[in-house]
Enzyme design. Structure first.
Site, PDB file in Angstrom:
ATOM      1  N   HIS A 305       3.436   3.000  -3.159  1.00 44.43           N
ATOM      2  CA  HIS A 305       1.995   2.783  -3.308  1.00 44.43           C
ATOM      3  C   HIS A 305       1.768   1.600  -4.224  1.00 44.43           C
ATOM      4  CE1 HIS A 305      -2.262   3.564  -4.079  1.00 44.43           C
ATOM      5  NE2 HIS A 305      -2.226   4.267  -2.969  1.00 44.43           N
ATOM      6  N   ASP A 362       0.139  10.193   2.613  1.00 43.85           N
ATOM      7  CA  ASP A 362       0.410  10.274   4.044  1.00 43.85           C
ATOM      8  C   ASP A 362       1.730  10.965   4.385  1.00 43.85           C
ATOM      9  OD1 ASP A 362      -1.933   8.846   4.857  1.00 43.85           O
ATOM     10  OD2 ASP A 362      -0.997   7.003   4.141  1.00 43.85           O
TER      11      ASP A 362
HETATM   12  N1  CMC Z   1      10.310   1.809   1.941  1.00 43.23           N
HETATM   13  C1  CMC Z   1      11.266   0.948   1.486  1.00 43.23           C
HETATM   14  N2  CMC Z   1      11.061   0.013   0.545  1.00 43.23           N
HETATM   15  C2  CMC Z   1       9.823  -0.075   0.060  1.00 43.23           C
HETATM   16  C3  CMC Z   1       8.790   0.769   0.461  1.00 43.23           C
HETATM   17  C4  CMC Z   1       9.060   1.747   1.448  1.00 43.23           C
HETATM   18  N3  CMC Z   1       8.106   2.578   1.884  1.00 43.23           N
HETATM   19  N4  CMC Z   1       7.657   0.458  -0.192  1.00 43.23           N
HETATM   20  C5  CMC Z   1       7.960  -0.564  -1.006  1.00 43.23           C
HETATM   21  N5  CMC Z   1       9.279  -0.886  -0.855  1.00 43.23           N
HETATM   22  C6  CMC Z   1      10.039  -1.922  -1.615  1.00 43.23           C
HETATM   23  C7  CMC Z   1       9.746  -3.306  -1.086  1.00 43.23           C
HETATM   24  O1  CMC Z   1      10.647  -3.669  -0.078  1.00 43.23           O
HETATM   25  C8  CMC Z   1       9.892  -4.125  -2.344  1.00 43.23           C
HETATM   26  O2  CMC Z   1      11.270  -4.262  -2.600  1.00 43.23           O
HETATM   27  P1  CMC Z   1      11.826  -5.623  -3.291  1.00 43.23           P
HETATM   28  O3  CMC Z   1      11.217  -5.666  -4.663  1.00 43.23           O
HETATM   29  O4  CMC Z   1      13.304  -5.464  -3.300  1.00 43.23           O
HETATM   30  O5  CMC Z   1      11.351  -6.748  -2.412  1.00 43.23           O
HETATM   31  C9  CMC Z   1       9.324  -3.229  -3.436  1.00 43.23           C
HETATM   32  O6  CMC Z   1       9.529  -1.878  -2.953  1.00 43.23           O
HETATM   33  C10 CMC Z   1       7.848  -3.437  -3.713  1.00 43.23           C
HETATM   34  O7  CMC Z   1       7.162  -3.293  -2.479  1.00 43.23           O
HETATM   35  P2  CMC Z   1       5.873  -4.088  -2.076  1.00 43.23           P
HETATM   36  O8  CMC Z   1       5.794  -4.183  -0.584  1.00 43.23           O
HETATM   37  O9  CMC Z   1       5.802  -5.385  -2.828  1.00 43.23           O
HETATM   38  O10 CMC Z   1       4.749  -3.128  -2.650  1.00 43.23           O
HETATM   39  P3  CMC Z   1       3.230  -3.167  -2.288  1.00 43.23           P
HETATM   40  O11 CMC Z   1       2.515  -2.644  -3.462  1.00 43.23           O
HETATM   41  O12 CMC Z   1       2.824  -4.513  -1.787  1.00 43.23           O
HETATM   42  O13 CMC Z   1       3.098  -2.157  -1.036  1.00 43.23           O
HETATM   43  C11 CMC Z   1       2.826  -0.207   0.253  1.00 43.23           C
HETATM   44  C12 CMC Z   1       2.623  -0.864  -1.115  1.00 43.23           C
HETATM   45  C13 CMC Z   1       2.137   1.127   0.264  1.00 43.23           C
HETATM   46  C14 CMC Z   1       2.194  -1.088   1.349  1.00 43.23           C
HETATM   47  C15 CMC Z   1       4.358  -0.061   0.503  1.00 43.23           C
HETATM   48  O14 CMC Z   1       4.907   0.786  -0.478  1.00 43.23           O
HETATM   49  C16 CMC Z   1       4.650   0.467   1.892  1.00 43.23           C
HETATM   50  O15 CMC Z   1       4.756  -0.325   2.833  1.00 43.23           O
HETATM   51  N6  CMC Z   1       4.803   1.819   2.078  1.00 43.23           N
HETATM   52  C17 CMC Z   1       4.999   2.391   3.377  1.00 43.23           C
HETATM   53  C18 CMC Z   1       3.659   2.508   4.093  1.00 43.23           C
HETATM   54  C19 CMC Z   1       2.810   3.616   3.522  1.00 43.23           C
HETATM   55  O16 CMC Z   1       3.257   4.731   3.305  1.00 43.23           O
HETATM   56  N7  CMC Z   1       1.509   3.307   3.331  1.00 43.23           N
HETATM   57  C20 CMC Z   1       0.529   4.292   2.827  1.00 43.23           C
HETATM   58  C21 CMC Z   1       0.071   3.955   1.434  1.00 43.23           C
HETATM   59  S1  CMC Z   1      -0.819   5.293   0.631  1.00 43.23           S
HETATM   60  C22 CMC Z   1      -2.232   5.622   1.557  1.00 43.23           C
HETATM   61  C23 CMC Z   1      -3.084   4.484   1.920  1.00 43.23           C
HETATM   62  O17 CMC Z   1      -3.199   3.469   1.217  1.00 43.23           O
HETATM   63  O18 CMC Z   1      -3.703   4.578   2.939  1.00 43.23           O
END
Ligand code: CMC
Length: 426
Positions: A305, A362
């Site tokens: 998140h 989720d």
């Molecule tokens: N699985 C594997 N690696 C992950 C994940 C994941 N679900 N989420 C983040 N990471 C890693 C990412 O690859 C990055 O690694 P590195 O630093 O080595 O490059 C690090 O963690 C930081 O990730 P980010 O993409 O920069 O983080 P963000 O804040 O931009 O993204 C997120 C947040 C929710 C989009 C992401 O965690 C994600 O894609 N999660 C899976 C999708 C998901 O479950 N979304 C629902 C969110 S909660 C409800 C809502 O908002 O609707």
């Protein structure tokens, strides 16, 4: 201790007014930055940008705190109804008995859809995603409802009540059209969530249709989704609304933002991921390895998140509910065991620990929706039904203030000025 801040750009130093919120969050007001220094801030993804002041929802991602209008989510969930939470988000206080009775009666009176919405739902191809249909149906209401009333406060209140009342009717109509079943009329004897289950499943043999405990569980799930401050879809609603765009059109835009798998669409993506793990013999370590592999685009859906760097308090409540609902339905879904195993494996893994990746809202919700008989494509529609009061509260808050049109700047990285060459010489 008062906090001061200043920024130096080249030889120019600009003192920055400091804004402190009611929970001691500190914001640096950079509104004069470009005028005084010529520079803009650069914050892709807006992780460090406060786009507005807001009194709707507070969340602390480090401590795992979520409060609507000051009330902790743990106290709201299970103690009040979704309609009470909707009123709370819209009006700022929980309703008293008379307010709730009037709100409930008005909601019941506005559930039926105009004929053209049924026609729009029917016109979509069979394989259209329900979120596309929901967005189109919502947008269509803007052209027919209260065109001249919408500019008044009373008219706007009515428009917002109409949408709250009609979202479940639209969702049920989408489901039943997909199944080739006739739509079921709303039942004013039933409360919000019970009526939704009735319109969805009446006559299908699904026991969820008339079960008050299941209706209560669904109501709780809607409460958990009701608001989450400046997330992608809410920011979209505020941004679109900042152009003084119509309320229904702003919500339709929020729906399309929510649809994405990184946002609300994750609830569908989680269950599809669990299906994939089943296809790999239920091996959760396969999924963990895939998620860690930087050459793979696979992510652990329902994990991570932008704000929570600790347990998502909504996920904690939903995990318990998954056991309650599946127990009540007498279902032993192997996917629940796989999800729990996956959570355990990920939370022990250094990759997830180092990045503070925890299950989010989720992760377990789709398992409950599946057990209740909702098709995968409708999971994110359920999220949207829950989120509508939050979107609406933010739209109102934004438009009540002296909000400017949302218009970010950029750092241009394209070509410098050049002359157009005639077609024959290119
Ligand atoms: N699985 C594997 N690696 C992950 C994940 C994941 N679900 N989420 C983040 N990471 C890693 C990412 O690859 C990055 O690694 P590195 O630093 O080595 O490059 C690090 O963690 C930081 O990730 P980010 O993409 O920069 O983080 P963000 O804040 O931009 O993204 C997120 C947040 C929710 C989009 C992401 O965690 C994600 O894609 N999660 C899976 C999708 C998901 O479950 N979304 C629902 C969110 S909660 C409800 C809502 O908002 O609707």
């Amino acid at each position: 201790m008062s906090i001061t801040a200043e920024i130096r750009v080249g030889d120019k130093t600009l003192p920055l007014p400091v804004i402190v919120g009611t929970e001691q969050e500190v914001g640096l007001d950079i509104q004069a930055l470009r005028d005084k220094t010529g520079a803009v801030t650069f914050d892709p993804g807006y992780g460090n940008t406060g786009a507005c002041e807001s009194a709707v929802t507070f969340l602390d991602g480090e401590l795992g705190i979520l409060r609507y209008r000051g009330y902790p989510i743990e106290q709201l969930a299970g103690k009040v109804s979704f309609l009470e939470v909707s009123w709370l988000l819209l009006k700022g206080e929980l309703p008293n008995a008379a307010e709730l009775a009037a709100f409930t009666a008005a909601e019941k009176a506005h559930r039926a859809l105009p004929a053209h919405v049924h026609a729009i739902i029917a016109a979509f191809p069979a394989d259209a995603h329900p979120m596309a249909i929901l967005s189109a149906a919502t947008l269509s209401l803007s052209s027919t409802y209260l065109a001249d009333e919408k500019v008044t406060e009373a008219g706007l209140n009515k428009s917002q009540l109409l949408l709250l009342a009609q979202f479940p009717t639209i969702a049920a109509a989408i489901y039943r059209k997909g199944k080739g079943l006739a739509a079921v009329a709303p039942d004013a004897k039933l409360a919000y969530s019970a009526n939704f289950l009735h319109m969805m499943f009446e006559g299908t043999g699904n026991a969820a249709a008339g079960d008050p405990e299941i209706a209560k569980a669904l109501d709780l799930l809607l409460i958990l989704h009701a608001d989450h401050e400046q997330n992608c879809s809410t920011s979209t609603v505020r941004l679109v609304g900042s152009a003084q765009t119509d309320y229904f059109a702003s919500i339709a835009a929020g729906i399309t933002a929510l649809w994405g798998p990184l946002h609300g669409g994750a609830n569908q993506a989680v269950i599809e991921m669990l299906d994939g793990i089943v296809a790999h013999g239920g091996d959760v370590n396969w999924a963990v390895a895939q998620a860690k592999d930087k050459d793979s685009s696979f992510r652990l859906m329902g994990f991570g998140h932008r704000v929570y760097k600790n347990f998502d308090p909504r996920a904690t409540i939903i995990k318990v509910q998954a056991d309650v609902v599946l127990g009540k339905l007498g279902k032993n879904d192997p996917q629940l065991g796989i999800a729990k195993g996956l959570e355990e494996a990920a939370l022990k893994d250094e990759y997830f620990v180092a990045r503070k990746l925890y299950p989010n809202v989720d992760f377990y919700s789709g398992i409950i929706y599946r057990a209740l008989g909702f098709p995968y494509g409708l999971f994110t529609v359920l999220f949207a039904i829950g989120r509508l009061p939050g979107w609406t509260a933010h739209w109102n808050e934004h438009n009540a203030g002296k909000a400017k049109i949302g218009r970010p700047r950029q750092i241009y990285t394209g070509k410098n000025a050049r002359d157009v060459v005639e077609l024959s010489k290119r």
